[in-house]
Write a protein that holds these residues in place. Structure first.
Motif, PDB file in Angstrom:
ATOM      1  N   ASP A   1      13.546  -2.710   2.826  1.00  0.00           N
ATOM      2  CA  ASP A   1      12.739  -2.658   1.611  1.00  0.00           C
ATOM      3  C   ASP A   1      11.632  -1.604   1.757  1.00  0.00           C
ATOM      4  O   ASP A   1      11.158  -1.323   2.858  1.00  0.00           O
ATOM      5  CB  ASP A   1      12.105  -4.031   1.344  1.00  0.00           C
ATOM      6  CG  ASP A   1      11.647  -4.177  -0.101  1.00  0.00           C
ATOM      7  OD1 ASP A   1      11.913  -3.278  -0.917  1.00  0.00           O
ATOM      8  OD2 ASP A   1      11.021  -5.215  -0.405  1.00  0.00           O
ATOM      9  N   ARG A   2      11.271  -1.011   0.632  1.00  0.00           N
ATOM     10  CA  ARG A   2      10.118  -0.109   0.600  1.00  0.00           C
ATOM     11  C   ARG A   2       9.251  -0.599  -0.555  1.00  0.00           C
ATOM     12  O   ARG A   2       9.646  -0.537  -1.716  1.00  0.00           O
ATOM     13  CB  ARG A   2      10.605   1.322   0.335  1.00  0.00           C
ATOM     14  CG  ARG A   2       9.491   2.353   0.369  1.00  0.00           C
ATOM     15  CD  ARG A   2      10.044   3.758   0.239  1.00  0.00           C
ATOM     16  NE  ARG A   2      10.712   3.922  -1.029  1.00  0.00           N
ATOM     17  CZ  ARG A   2      11.761   4.738  -1.234  1.00  0.00           C
ATOM     18  NH1 ARG A   2      12.265   5.458  -0.267  1.00  0.00           N
ATOM     19  NH2 ARG A   2      12.293   4.829  -2.432  1.00  0.00           N
ATOM     20  N   LEU A   3       8.052  -1.113  -0.228  1.00  0.00           N
ATOM     21  CA  LEU A   3       7.206  -1.721  -1.261  1.00  0.00           C
ATOM     22  C   LEU A   3       6.867  -0.720  -2.350  1.00  0.00           C
ATOM     23  O   LEU A   3       6.639   0.457  -2.079  1.00  0.00           O
ATOM     24  CB  LEU A   3       5.905  -2.230  -0.653  1.00  0.00           C
ATOM     25  CG  LEU A   3       5.955  -3.506   0.199  1.00  0.00           C
ATOM     26  CD1 LEU A   3       4.539  -3.896   0.587  1.00  0.00           C
ATOM     27  CD2 LEU A   3       6.642  -4.641  -0.539  1.00  0.00           C
ATOM     28  N   GLY A   4       6.801  -1.207  -3.561  1.00  0.00           N
ATOM     29  CA  GLY A   4       6.451  -0.361  -4.691  1.00  0.00           C
ATOM     30  C   GLY A   4       4.952  -0.099  -4.780  1.00  0.00           C
ATOM     31  O   GLY A   4       4.171  -0.542  -3.926  1.00  0.00           O
ATOM     32  N   TYR A   5       4.565   0.601  -5.853  1.00  0.00           N
ATOM     33  CA  TYR A   5       3.175   1.021  -6.017  1.00  0.00           C
ATOM     34  C   TYR A   5       2.222  -0.170  -6.094  1.00  0.00           C
ATOM     35  O   TYR A   5       1.286  -0.284  -5.304  1.00  0.00           O
ATOM     36  CB  TYR A   5       3.052   1.886  -7.275  1.00  0.00           C
ATOM     37  CG  TYR A   5       1.641   2.351  -7.515  1.00  0.00           C
ATOM     38  CD1 TYR A   5       1.158   3.501  -6.917  1.00  0.00           C
ATOM     39  CD2 TYR A   5       0.776   1.614  -8.325  1.00  0.00           C
ATOM     40  CE1 TYR A   5      -0.151   3.919  -7.115  1.00  0.00           C
ATOM     41  CE2 TYR A   5      -0.532   2.032  -8.535  1.00  0.00           C
ATOM     42  CZ  TYR A   5      -0.989   3.168  -7.932  1.00  0.00           C
ATOM     43  OH  TYR A   5      -2.276   3.574  -8.123  1.00  0.00           O
ATOM     44  N   TRP A   6       2.453  -1.084  -7.059  1.00  0.00           N
ATOM     45  CA  TRP A   6       1.524  -2.209  -7.218  1.00  0.00           C
ATOM     46  C   TRP A   6       1.625  -3.162  -6.027  1.00  0.00           C
ATOM     47  O   TRP A   6       0.626  -3.731  -5.587  1.00  0.00           O
ATOM     48  CB  TRP A   6       1.835  -3.004  -8.493  1.00  0.00           C
ATOM     49  CG  TRP A   6       1.581  -2.258  -9.765  1.00  0.00           C
ATOM     50  CD1 TRP A   6       2.512  -1.947 -10.722  1.00  0.00           C
ATOM     51  CD2 TRP A   6       0.333  -1.744 -10.249  1.00  0.00           C
ATOM     52  NE1 TRP A   6       1.914  -1.271 -11.754  1.00  0.00           N
ATOM     53  CE2 TRP A   6       0.589  -1.137 -11.491  1.00  0.00           C
ATOM     54  CE3 TRP A   6      -0.972  -1.744  -9.749  1.00  0.00           C
ATOM     55  CZ2 TRP A   6      -0.405  -0.528 -12.248  1.00  0.00           C
ATOM     56  CZ3 TRP A   6      -1.970  -1.143 -10.498  1.00  0.00           C
ATOM     57  CH2 TRP A   6      -1.676  -0.542 -11.730  1.00  0.00           C
ATOM     58  N   GLU A   7       2.832  -3.323  -5.511  1.00  0.00           N
ATOM     59  CA  GLU A   7       3.042  -4.259  -4.408  1.00  0.00           C
ATOM     60  C   GLU A   7       2.308  -3.776  -3.158  1.00  0.00           C
ATOM     61  O   GLU A   7       1.807  -4.588  -2.382  1.00  0.00           O
ATOM     62  CB  GLU A   7       4.542  -4.410  -4.110  1.00  0.00           C
ATOM     63  CG  GLU A   7       5.370  -5.044  -5.248  1.00  0.00           C
ATOM     64  CD  GLU A   7       5.865  -4.039  -6.268  1.00  0.00           C
ATOM     65  OE1 GLU A   7       5.259  -2.945  -6.388  1.00  0.00           O
ATOM     66  OE2 GLU A   7       6.862  -4.333  -6.961  1.00  0.00           O
ATOM     67  N   SER A   8       2.254  -2.447  -2.934  1.00  0.00           N
ATOM     68  CA  SER A   8       1.580  -1.983  -1.723  1.00  0.00           C
ATOM     69  C   SER A   8       0.104  -1.700  -1.954  1.00  0.00           C
ATOM     70  O   SER A   8      -0.708  -1.866  -1.050  1.00  0.00           O
ATOM     71  CB  SER A   8       2.278  -0.744  -1.149  1.00  0.00           C
ATOM     72  OG  SER A   8       2.273   0.290  -2.092  1.00  0.00           O
ATOM     73  N   SER A   9      -0.297  -1.305  -3.182  1.00  0.00           N
ATOM     74  CA  SER A   9      -1.699  -0.908  -3.365  1.00  0.00           C
ATOM     75  C   SER A   9      -2.556  -2.012  -3.945  1.00  0.00           C
ATOM     76  O   SER A   9      -3.768  -2.004  -3.791  1.00  0.00           O
ATOM     77  CB  SER A   9      -1.789   0.313  -4.283  1.00  0.00           C
ATOM     78  OG  SER A   9      -1.492  -0.065  -5.611  1.00  0.00           O
ATOM     79  N   ALA A  10      -1.951  -2.969  -4.626  1.00  0.00           N
ATOM     80  CA  ALA A  10      -2.774  -3.951  -5.339  1.00  0.00           C
ATOM     81  C   ALA A  10      -2.508  -5.377  -4.890  1.00  0.00           C
ATOM     82  O   ALA A  10      -3.066  -6.317  -5.448  1.00  0.00           O
ATOM     83  CB  ALA A  10      -2.543  -3.819  -6.841  1.00  0.00           C
ATOM     84  N   GLY A  11      -1.647  -5.544  -3.889  1.00  0.00           N
ATOM     85  CA  GLY A  11      -1.390  -6.892  -3.392  1.00  0.00           C
ATOM     86  C   GLY A  11      -0.536  -7.735  -4.322  1.00  0.00           C
ATOM     87  O   GLY A  11      -0.516  -8.956  -4.213  1.00  0.00           O
ATOM     88  N   TYR A  12       0.186  -7.095  -5.269  1.00  0.00           N
ATOM     89  CA  TYR A  12       1.082  -7.866  -6.131  1.00  0.00           C
ATOM     90  C   TYR A  12       2.207  -8.430  -5.275  1.00  0.00           C
ATOM     91  O   TYR A  12       2.710  -7.776  -4.374  1.00  0.00           O
ATOM     92  CB  TYR A  12       1.692  -6.971  -7.223  1.00  0.00           C
ATOM     93  CG  TYR A  12       0.777  -6.647  -8.370  1.00  0.00           C
ATOM     94  CD1 TYR A  12      -0.605  -6.694  -8.240  1.00  0.00           C
ATOM     95  CD2 TYR A  12       1.304  -6.285  -9.605  1.00  0.00           C
ATOM     96  CE1 TYR A  12      -1.424  -6.387  -9.303  1.00  0.00           C
ATOM     97  CE2 TYR A  12       0.492  -5.969 -10.670  1.00  0.00           C
ATOM     98  CZ  TYR A  12      -0.874  -6.022 -10.518  1.00  0.00           C
ATOM     99  OH  TYR A  12      -1.673  -5.711 -11.581  1.00  0.00           O
ATOM    100  N   HIS A  13       2.602  -9.628  -5.599  1.00  0.00           N
ATOM    101  CA  HIS A  13       3.624 -10.331  -4.831  1.00  0.00           C
ATOM    102  C   HIS A  13       4.964  -9.606  -4.953  1.00  0.00           C
ATOM    103  O   HIS A  13       5.359  -9.197  -6.038  1.00  0.00           O
ATOM    104  CB  HIS A  13       3.751 -11.749  -5.376  1.00  0.00           C
ATOM    105  CG  HIS A  13       4.383 -12.707  -4.429  1.00  0.00           C
ATOM    106  ND1 HIS A  13       5.691 -12.611  -4.040  1.00  0.00           N
ATOM    107  CD2 HIS A  13       3.865 -13.773  -3.777  1.00  0.00           C
ATOM    108  CE1 HIS A  13       5.961 -13.598  -3.192  1.00  0.00           C
ATOM    109  NE2 HIS A  13       4.873 -14.312  -3.016  1.00  0.00           N
ATOM    110  N   ASN A  14       5.662  -9.467  -3.836  1.00  0.00           N
ATOM    111  CA  ASN A  14       6.906  -8.688  -3.872  1.00  0.00           C
ATOM    112  C   ASN A  14       8.057  -9.454  -4.517  1.00  0.00           C
ATOM    113  O   ASN A  14       9.040  -8.856  -4.910  1.00  0.00           O
ATOM    114  CB  ASN A  14       7.285  -8.229  -2.461  1.00  0.00           C
ATOM    115  CG  ASN A  14       8.290  -7.088  -2.484  1.00  0.00           C
ATOM    116  OD1 ASN A  14       8.305  -6.285  -3.426  1.00  0.00           O
ATOM    117  ND2 ASN A  14       9.129  -7.009  -1.476  1.00  0.00           N
TER     118      ASN A  14
END
Ligand SMILES: Nc1nc2c(c(=O)[nH]1)N[C@H]1C(S)=C(S)[C@@H](COP(=O)(O)O)O[C@H]1N2
Ligand SMILES: [Mo]
Length: 344
Positions: free
Chosen positions: A162-175
């Motif tokens: 997996d490669r975390l997306g923008y919000w998931e990596s920068s804003a702590g949004y749940h994957n």
């Protein structure tokens, strides 16, 4: 049925969230499929449509607490495009990448993306998608918060890891982003002790403190301009006369807190919860109020009210008239009602 903590937007409203525009509106628009696939693709939109047009009624659930049920999206299924590109057996994740300034992306386990019947949408409710909403083509993932539904789809990459997306990596949004399990944010954050130490100075300007726990603390006069306080918890705290100008408080909890005279000028308070708050004299000028709760959600079709667990607002509470437009009809009715009372 709505997932927990969600509220309906007005029938004719569709809030804009995240990036407003693609990097450029390429003509012709090409979608690339690459990574772990047998047959990489670069496909134009008219060829894509030939793979089979489908229409699906899909409920939108944004992590900032607004929902828009039953949008009829038209397009092609992700499955039909992958049938052509043929993922290799080692492909376990799928990353969607946007034609946008920051190369916005989001990802899903491949099996989930297919099982959820992800579609690559070109139309909503019979009309071509507008550019702001991801036109000419966006991803729509049913059954996940809308941040998994990427606007301006340019690339689909199949990955082993997996490669975390923008919000998931920068804003702590749940994957995982399942609205029925309220997977909004990852739990990681400061401990209450760490939070107390940092808040002791009452100056957190510009700091990145998402998921901060400040329940019940006395923080009056807190200086928090420009701070990143997504999902922060200020329930029952005393935060009177605090300055949150230009802070990011999306989905913050302020239930039963004292916020008289607090300033939220230009702040992002999308999805924040102000039920039973003292907001007398608070200033929301220029703040973004999509998905905000000032009282318990209720069914407006039964007439005005019942307004339960409402915040205290007075004439000195400043809310732009345009900002009322982005509230749900129930929340806007509440604000209008209490202000009427405050005037008489
Ligand atoms: N390219 C791109 N896609 C994106 C975003 C973004 O910032 N850039 N934001 C996501 C988020 S958080 C949401 S809620 C939805 C918003 O889509 P809308 O503006 O059409 O409502 O787009 C998602 N897809
Ligand atoms: Mo979102």
């Amino acid at each position: 049925m709505l997932p927990p903590g969600q509220q309906l937007v007005a029938r004719d409203k569709w809030p804009l969230v995240g990036e407003r525009l693609p990097k450029n509106v390429a003509d012709p628009w090409i979608v690339k499929v690459h990574g772990l696939v047998e047959r990489p693709q670069s496909i134009g939109l008219s060829d894509l449509k030939q793979l089979g047009w489908v229409e699906r009624s899909i409920d939108i659930h944004c992590v900032t607490r607004w929902s828009k049920p039953g949008v009829r999206f038209g397009g092609v299924t992700l499955q039909s495009l992958l049938d052509v590109a043929r993922p290799q057996p080692s492909a376990r994740f799928i990353s969607f990448i946007a034609n946008s300034e920051r190369r916005h992306s989001t990802s899903l386990p491949l099996a989930d993306a297919l099982k959820l019947e992800t579609i690559l949408a070109l139309e909503a409710d019979g009309q071509p998608l507008t550019v702001e909403h991801g036109g000419p083509i966006r991803v729509v993932v049913p059954g996940r918060y809308f941040y998994k539904s990427l606007k301006w789809l340019a690339e689909i990459e199949l990955l082993a890891e997996d490669r975390l997306g923008y919000w998931e990596s920068s804003a702590g949004y749940h994957n995982e982003a399942d609205p029925w399990r309220e997977q909004r944010y990852v739990a990681e954050g400061l401990t209450k002790q760490q939070a107390e130490a940092i808040l002791g100075s009452r100056d957190v300007r510009g700091l990145e403190l998402r998921n901060l726990t400040a329940t019940g603390m006395n923080l009056s006069g807190l200086s928090a301009a420009g701070a990143i306080l997504r999902n922060a918890d200020f329930r029952r705290a005393i935060v009177a006369n605090a300055c949150f100008d230009k802070a990011n408080l999306s989905n913050a909890h302020f239930e039963q807190s004292k916020l008289a005279g607090a300033s939220f000028v230009g702040a992002d308070v999308e999805g924040a919860d102000f039920r039973e708050c003292d907001l007398r004299g608070a200033d929301f000028t220029g703040a973004s109020l999509v998905g905000v709760s000032f009282c318990e959600p209720f069914d407006l079709s039964a007439g005005d009210g019942p307004f339960r667990r409402g915040a205290s607002l007075n004439r000195a509470t400043r809310i732009d008239p345009e900002a009322l437009e982005v509230l749900t009809p129930e929340q806007a009715a509440y604000v209008r009602e209490v202000r009427k009372e405050a005037e008489s």
